[in-house]
Enzyme design. Structure first.
Site, PDB file in Angstrom:
ATOM      1  N   LYS A 213       4.209   8.200  -1.380  1.00 39.93           N
ATOM      2  CA  LYS A 213       4.109   7.006  -0.540  1.00 39.93           C
ATOM      3  C   LYS A 213       5.209   7.091   0.511  1.00 39.93           C
ATOM      4  O   LYS A 213       6.392   7.098   0.193  1.00 39.93           O
ATOM      5  CB  LYS A 213       4.258   5.736  -1.371  1.00 39.93           C
ATOM      6  CG  LYS A 213       4.022   4.456  -0.587  1.00 39.93           C
ATOM      7  CD  LYS A 213       4.126   3.255  -1.514  1.00 39.93           C
ATOM      8  CE  LYS A 213       3.817   1.961  -0.770  1.00 39.93           C
ATOM      9  NZ  LYS A 213       3.941   0.783  -1.661  1.00 39.93           N
ATOM     10  N   ARG A 223       1.332  -6.169   4.768  1.00 35.19           N
ATOM     11  CA  ARG A 223       2.448  -7.073   4.461  1.00 35.19           C
ATOM     12  C   ARG A 223       2.132  -8.499   4.885  1.00 35.19           C
ATOM     13  O   ARG A 223       2.584  -9.452   4.253  1.00 35.19           O
ATOM     14  CB  ARG A 223       3.734  -6.544   5.104  1.00 35.19           C
ATOM     15  CG  ARG A 223       4.213  -5.280   4.393  1.00 35.19           C
ATOM     16  CD  ARG A 223       5.376  -4.592   5.075  1.00 35.19           C
ATOM     17  NE  ARG A 223       5.736  -3.371   4.341  1.00 35.19           N
ATOM     18  CZ  ARG A 223       6.482  -2.398   4.817  1.00 35.19           C
ATOM     19  NH1 ARG A 223       6.988  -2.485   6.047  1.00 35.19           N
ATOM     20  NH2 ARG A 223       6.734  -1.325   4.089  1.00 35.19           N
ATOM     21  N   LYS A 236      12.493   0.321   3.717  1.00 31.98           N
ATOM     22  CA  LYS A 236      12.239   0.876   2.384  1.00 31.98           C
ATOM     23  C   LYS A 236      12.515   2.373   2.330  1.00 31.98           C
ATOM     24  O   LYS A 236      12.005   3.079   1.458  1.00 31.98           O
ATOM     25  CB  LYS A 236      10.792   0.567   1.967  1.00 31.98           C
ATOM     26  CG  LYS A 236      10.481  -0.928   1.978  1.00 31.98           C
ATOM     27  CD  LYS A 236       9.139  -1.254   1.326  1.00 31.98           C
ATOM     28  CE  LYS A 236       8.909  -2.760   1.308  1.00 31.98           C
ATOM     29  NZ  LYS A 236       7.727  -3.160   0.518  1.00 31.98           N
ATOM     30  N   GLU A 252       7.687  15.413  -5.557  1.00 33.54           N
ATOM     31  CA  GLU A 252       7.414  14.100  -6.148  1.00 33.54           C
ATOM     32  C   GLU A 252       6.131  14.135  -6.988  1.00 33.54           C
ATOM     33  O   GLU A 252       6.078  13.595  -8.094  1.00 33.54           O
ATOM     34  CB  GLU A 252       7.279  13.051  -5.039  1.00 33.54           C
ATOM     35  CG  GLU A 252       8.585  12.582  -4.441  1.00 33.54           C
ATOM     36  CD  GLU A 252       9.300  11.553  -5.305  1.00 33.54           C
ATOM     37  OE1 GLU A 252       8.768  11.176  -6.375  1.00 33.54           O
ATOM     38  OE2 GLU A 252      10.410  11.137  -4.915  1.00 33.54           O
ATOM     39  N   LYS A 267      -0.343   8.099   0.427  1.00 35.67           N
ATOM     40  CA  LYS A 267      -0.380   6.848   1.190  1.00 35.67           C
ATOM     41  C   LYS A 267       0.683   6.893   2.274  1.00 35.67           C
ATOM     42  O   LYS A 267       1.848   7.162   1.949  1.00 35.67           O
ATOM     43  CB  LYS A 267      -0.143   5.663   0.254  1.00 35.67           C
ATOM     44  CG  LYS A 267      -0.211   4.298   0.922  1.00 35.67           C
ATOM     45  CD  LYS A 267       0.001   3.185  -0.090  1.00 35.67           C
ATOM     46  CE  LYS A 267      -0.079   1.825   0.603  1.00 35.67           C
ATOM     47  NZ  LYS A 267       0.131   0.717  -0.362  1.00 35.67           N
ATOM     48  N   SER A 293      -3.813  -0.425   5.667  1.00 40.64           N
ATOM     49  CA  SER A 293      -4.203  -1.532   6.541  1.00 40.64           C
ATOM     50  C   SER A 293      -4.101  -1.182   8.019  1.00 40.64           C
ATOM     51  O   SER A 293      -4.964  -1.554   8.815  1.00 40.64           O
ATOM     52  CB  SER A 293      -3.337  -2.747   6.225  1.00 40.64           C
ATOM     53  OG  SER A 293      -1.954  -2.443   6.386  1.00 40.64           O
ATOM     54  N   TYR A 332     -10.483  -0.469   2.835  1.00 42.45           N
ATOM     55  CA  TYR A 332     -10.999  -1.812   3.068  1.00 42.45           C
ATOM     56  C   TYR A 332     -12.411  -1.761   3.649  1.00 42.45           C
ATOM     57  O   TYR A 332     -13.092  -2.783   3.703  1.00 42.45           O
ATOM     58  CB  TYR A 332     -10.057  -2.571   4.012  1.00 42.45           C
ATOM     59  CG  TYR A 332      -8.640  -2.638   3.473  1.00 42.45           C
ATOM     60  CD1 TYR A 332      -8.299  -3.547   2.466  1.00 42.45           C
ATOM     61  CD2 TYR A 332      -7.654  -1.769   3.936  1.00 42.45           C
ATOM     62  CE1 TYR A 332      -7.016  -3.580   1.948  1.00 42.45           C
ATOM     63  CE2 TYR A 332      -6.368  -1.806   3.421  1.00 42.45           C
ATOM     64  CZ  TYR A 332      -6.049  -2.709   2.426  1.00 42.45           C
ATOM     65  OH  TYR A 332      -4.778  -2.739   1.903  1.00 42.45           O
TER      66      TYR A 332
END
Length: 343
Positions: A213, A223, A236, A252, A267, A293, A332
């Site tokens: 991510k 968000r 982040k 990872e 992502k 999104s 979506y």
């Protein structure tokens, strides 16, 4: 008047001589032949539908930054799950927008078995037992600061966050979640969740690792959807991956698989097709992408302005994930695509 025919330059080779008679357009000349040799196909079985849930009844609240996407109260979320099942969509992923009064520094409301995400799981499973439910154990929808972990003195503390995320995962499994997909990117979370699920009798609950991510600019509309856009303090980057790094992404993923992940997720999606391909080639594990999104909203906005054909861009973007090696896509667009494929 005779049509002018340009003279062939002396010594020029014919197309057959240039190509060795290998004319690659032969199989592109007709629809039937293009279909016959198509290497990748998109089907409804590739789709996971992320939905947003809120408390209340008969709420279908539009999300301004995500045209066509809504926050749904549980009664309507159940109806949408029923619609998804009829369309053949295998699974949905649920994300909450909780009241600000329930958010705190540690995201403690995630541990409430009666929070909106757990009640949504139970309601959907009761009404549509055949559809898969994927839940996220990350803390960001539950914290007052919008981070995915517990914030102490300006630092996201890893180990305390892992304890809370792990406890939340067990509660979500008890509510009926089929797959836990923790998106917080804390070190050790996959192994801790696997141990806890097994110890509590949830050996059959799978883990979809948000293994890679990235700290991305494409999360903005999400968000807004979960109500963290105005809360986030700082960024982040201390726990999400640097989008410049691909070797680190592989490390990872390797670590999460060693800790017990059943599948990997990348992502965002389209800007990271190279990562998808690397992980699939390296590990040969079920690999997914989240068409986030921002990716969704860019296509929707461009289509609304008449700049692109929205349906064609939607399908092309999803097929790109399949070509890169994805076994499935969180998108979506899922109900639109499923209806299109069915019809």
């Amino acid at each position: 008047m005779n049509k002018f025919t340009p003279a062939k330059p002396a010594g020029a080779r014919s197309v057959d001589e240039i190509t060795g008679s290998r004319r690659l357009r032969r199989m592109r000349k007709a629809d039937w032949s293009r279909r016959l040799v198509q290497e990748n196909r998109l089907s409804v079985d590739d789709l996971i539908w992320p939905i947003f849930v809120v408390d209340g009844k008969n709420i279908r609240e539009p999300i301004a930054a995500m045209p066509g996407v809504f926050r749904l109260s549980l009664d309507l979320a159940v109806k949408e799950a029923e619609r998804a099942a009829k369309l053949g969509i295998p699974a949905i992923a649920t994300f909450p927008n909780v009241e600000l009064g329930l958010r705190d520094q540690t995201g403690s409301h995630i541990l409430d078995p009666e929070n909106v995400i757990n009640r949504a799981t139970r309601a959907i499973k009761h009404a549509v037992p055949e559809i898969g439910i994927i839940t996220d154990a990350a803390l960001d929808p539950f914290t007052s600061h919008g981070h995915d972990g517990i914030l102490r003195d300006g630092i996201i503390v890893n180990d305390e966050t892992v304890e809370q995320v792990t406890a939340a995962a067990v509660i979500q499994a008890a509510a009926g979640a089929d797959i836990i997909a923790p998106s917080d990117m804390m070190d050790g979370r996959i192994g801790a969740i696997r141990d806890a699920l097994d110890a509590n009798g949830f050996q059959d609950v799978a883990i979809m690792s948000y293994a890679t991510k990235f700290a991305s600019a494409f999360y903005g509309p999400y968000r807004e959807a979960v109500g963290t856009a105005g809360l986030l303090k700082g960024d982040k980057k201390t726990y999400y991956l640097d989008h410049a790094n691909s070797d680190e992404a592989v490390r990872e993923a390797e670590q999460d698989l060693a800790e017990g992940a059943d599948m990997l997720m990348v992502k965002p999606g389209l800007p990271y097709l190279d990562i998808i391909r690397r992980l699939k080639d390296e590990f040969r594990m079920p690999t997914f992408a989240y068409q986030v999104s921002g990716e969704y909203s860019m296509i929707k906005a461009a289509a609304a302005n008449g700049w692109i054909d929205g349906d064609k861009a939607m399908l092309e973007s999803l097929l790109a994930f399949k070509r890169a090696g994805c076994d499935g896509i969180l998108t979506y667009f899922a109900p639109e695509v499923a209806a299109m494929l069915k019809g």
